[in-house]
Design a protein around this motif. Structure first.
Motif, PDB file in Angstrom:
ATOM      1  N   GLU A   1      -2.757   5.398  -2.855  1.00  0.00           N
ATOM      2  CA  GLU A   1      -3.663   6.484  -2.469  1.00  0.00           C
ATOM      3  C   GLU A   1      -2.916   7.784  -2.701  1.00  0.00           C
TER       4      GLU A   1
ATOM      5  N   GLU B   1      -1.973  -1.072  -3.795  1.00  0.00           N
ATOM      6  CA  GLU B   1      -2.996  -0.029  -3.649  1.00  0.00           C
ATOM      7  C   GLU B   1      -2.250   1.282  -3.540  1.00  0.00           C
TER       8      GLU B   1
ATOM      9  N   LYS C   1      -5.001  -0.930  -7.443  1.00  0.00           N
ATOM     10  CA  LYS C   1      -6.080   0.039  -7.256  1.00  0.00           C
ATOM     11  C   LYS C   1      -5.437   1.393  -6.995  1.00  0.00           C
TER      12      LYS C   1
ATOM     13  N   LYS D   1       0.875  -1.171   0.000  1.00  0.00           N
ATOM     14  CA  LYS D   1       0.000   0.000   0.000  1.00  0.00           C
ATOM     15  C   LYS D   1       0.913   1.222   0.000  1.00  0.00           C
TER      16      LYS D   1
END
Ligand SMILES: Nc1ncnc2c1ncn2[C@@H]1O[C@H](COP(=O)(O)OP(=O)(O)O)[C@@H](O)[C@H]1O
Ligand SMILES: [Mg+2]
Lengths: 307, 248
Positions: A160, A158, A185, A126
């Motif tokens: 962000e 992932e 993602k 992440k």
């Protein structure tokens, strides 16, 4: 090492840290690493040509995090750094990057972070990167991140990517390659206000069977700011890709949203949804009927949307 | 407590002419009583509710709360004075969760309160802890969460706009029980239910029939229900046979 209160505040805005954690970390202030620590499983050191960091995570490392925030506080300072992150096999880690600029001067200051990320077989990563600018000067706060990520077979990532506020000019460029049975993602949250400009380019290549990529972008443009969002999913195998860009436009802002689907394999399944609109009057009235003022209602809607 | 005096509201249509949607409405709502507003689709029921909430401004007449003319107050100001409205078609929000909305409706509502609010409207709290009040919810779920917000506000004047739409009979019965317990005989609050429901109408203290933007009939439940019963039962029958839609 302790930080000036205002520097620590900046660091905590972009990383949510309230003090300096033990474990793997690198804090860069005005072009210098002022804190650098490795942990038994995560090595943090200079890269081969001395232009930035190399962070390497040992195979099998679980539930660990590495923090690599950058702040720029010196008037007119332009920082540029090349960082490489290697997540070895079967690891599960979080990388917290991010950049905060404080500029009270009339000279522009900025940070260009050029990141290469490799996530190896069976790993999960992440990656969180928050951008923020503040300061009273006329000098611009400029952030141009470039990220190149490769996800190897059976791994997942992932990302962000968040621009909180205060960034006058940004060109964000992200390229991702995902292979067999990978998933990726990317969530982007972008806020621009005043005269700010933002451009975000995301290209995701689906190169292997069973790959799955999602790009989810939410943006708010207020005042006279402008944004360009261009994202492409390039399907080169029997893989799934979905792209969603959703924007709230306000005041005299401008938003251009260009979702692109490219299929180079007959088995690729690619979809997209895109929407730009103002805050609906019904939404405002609904929140006002619960007792919020109009301004509180607007802020509640925006905060929720960018959460 | 709440009074509408000769209230009219007009909206400019696409020819630029003002069209009157409600005309010369006189109503009084007293604490401790349950009011029903009913009448055909397009009659002006929602418009009356929105004029009370301040979402639409009345062009003439007065909306009075405890004698004070609130006609020029904003929606927020009226909410703060104790008016609450459960929308007929609640808007959806991306990024605001069900608990977020309940917390806005009633600041400081804790987990126990949130769970109770959801159970009261027939929802299982566990399923809604982090769901957005957004495109992922069905119409019926949206309605229930909308009703839960207004119940949580504990307002002086609570207006429920067709709460039965998309909500099962069992939950409606339970909701009506709650509304009766909360508002009937309450010393300081009142509830107005916009409804066609044959179980709700007869038990209301007063029924107001709105048609063509005017009050067509008005009186106690016992008085008015027999006059409109056949009409409503006929509609319900047609609905059951699928001859007319549920929106009416
Ligand atoms: N914002 C609006 N603009 C134009 N016409 C409206 C508006 N709101 C309501 N109307 C019209 O006013 C009439 C009454 O509507 P409404 O109050 O929603 O009826 P009801 O709730 O009784 O079904 C309808 O003909 C409707 O189309
Ligand atoms: Mg209506």
């Amino acid at each position: 090492m302790s930080f000036k209160a205002e520097d620590m505040k900046l660091i905590s805005t972009i990383t949510d840290l309230t003090d300096i954690p033990s474990g793997a970390i690198n804090i860069r202030v005005d072009g210098q690493a002022v804190i650098r620590n490795s942990s038994p499983n995560i090595s943090v050191g200079p890269n081969d040509d001395g232009t930035g960091l190399k962070v390497e995570i040992k195979a099998g490392t679980r539930d660990e995090a590495v923090h690599v925030p950058v702040i720029v506080t010196k008037a007119g300072f332009k920082d540029k750094v090349y960082n490489t992150f290697i997540v070895n096999e079967d690891a599960d880690v979080t990388i917290i990057a991010g950049c905060g600029i404080h500029n009270d001067s009339h000279a522009d200051s900025g940070h260009d972070g050029i990141h290469t990320i490799i996530v190896k077989k069976g790993s999960h990563m992440k990656y969180v990167e928050k951008h923020y600018g503040e300061g009273s000067g006329r000098g611009k706060k400029i952030l141009n991140p470039t990220t190149d990520i490769t996800v190897e077979d059976g791994a997942s990532a992932e990302m962000e990517l968040v621009q909180i506020a205060g960034v006058d000019d940004t060109l964000r460029s992200t390229i991702a390659r995902i292979h067999e049975n990978d998933s990726l993602k990317i969530t982007e949250r972008l806020m621009t206000h005043d005269d700010q400009r933002a451009e975000s380019l995301i290209d995701v290549y689906l190169k292997g069977t069973g790959g799955n990529a999602q790009i989810l972008s939410r943006a708010v443009a207020r005042d006279k700011s402008s944004q360009v969002f261009k994202a492409a999913l390039i399907g080169q195998a029997d893989a799934l890709g979905h792209l969603e860009c959703d924007a709230i436009i306000m005041d005299q802002a401008k938003i251009q949203s260009v979702p692109q689907l490219v299929a180079e394999d007959a088995q690729a399944v690619l979809t997209h949804e895109a929407a730009i609109g103002k805050i609906a009057g019904e939404q405002l009235v609904k929140l006002m009927s619960l007792g919020l003022s109009e301004e509180e209602a607007v802020n509640t809607i925006i905060e929720g949307f960018l959460k | 407590m709440l009074k509408l005096e000769n209230v009219s509201m007009a909206i400019g249509d696409n020819t630029g002419e003002a069209r009157e949607i409600i005309t010369g409405i006189n109503l009084e709502f007293k604490p401790g009583k349950l009011y029903a507003i009913t009448g055909p689709n397009g009659g002006g029921k929602t418009t009356i509710a929105k004029v009370i909430m301040g979402i639409y401004k009345n062009n003439s007449g007065h909306v009075l709360l405890d004698g004070e003319d609130i006609s020029n107050l904003s929606v927020s100001e009226r909410a703060k004075k104790g008016i609450a409205y459960a929308f007929q078609q609640p808007p959806r929000f991306k990024g605001l969760t069900v608990p977020d909305m309940l917390n806005i409706a009633r600041p400081g509502l804790d987990q126990v309160g949130i769970r109770k609010s959801l159970r009261d409207v027939g929802l299982c709290p566990e399923d809604y802890q982090d769901r957005d009040v957004g495109p992922g919810l069905s119409g019926g779920e949206m309605k229930r969460i909308e009703i839960a917000q207004v119940l949580a506000r504990d307002a002086r004047v609570s207006i429920f706009d067709e709460p039965e739409a998309g909500v099962d009979l069992w939950t409606i019965q339970r909701l009506i029980g709650l509304i009766i317990a909360k508002y009937q005989n309450s010393p300081k609050s009142t509830a107005i239910i916009i409804t066609h429901n044959e179980r709700v109408l007869p038990i209301c203290d007063e029924i107001i029939v709105v048609d063509g933007g005017r009050i067509d009939k008005q009186g106690s439940g016992a008085e008015i229900w027999p006059l409109i019963k056949d009409d409503i039962e006929c509609k319900v029958k047609l609905q059951c046979r699928g001859e007319i839609g549920y929106e009416f």
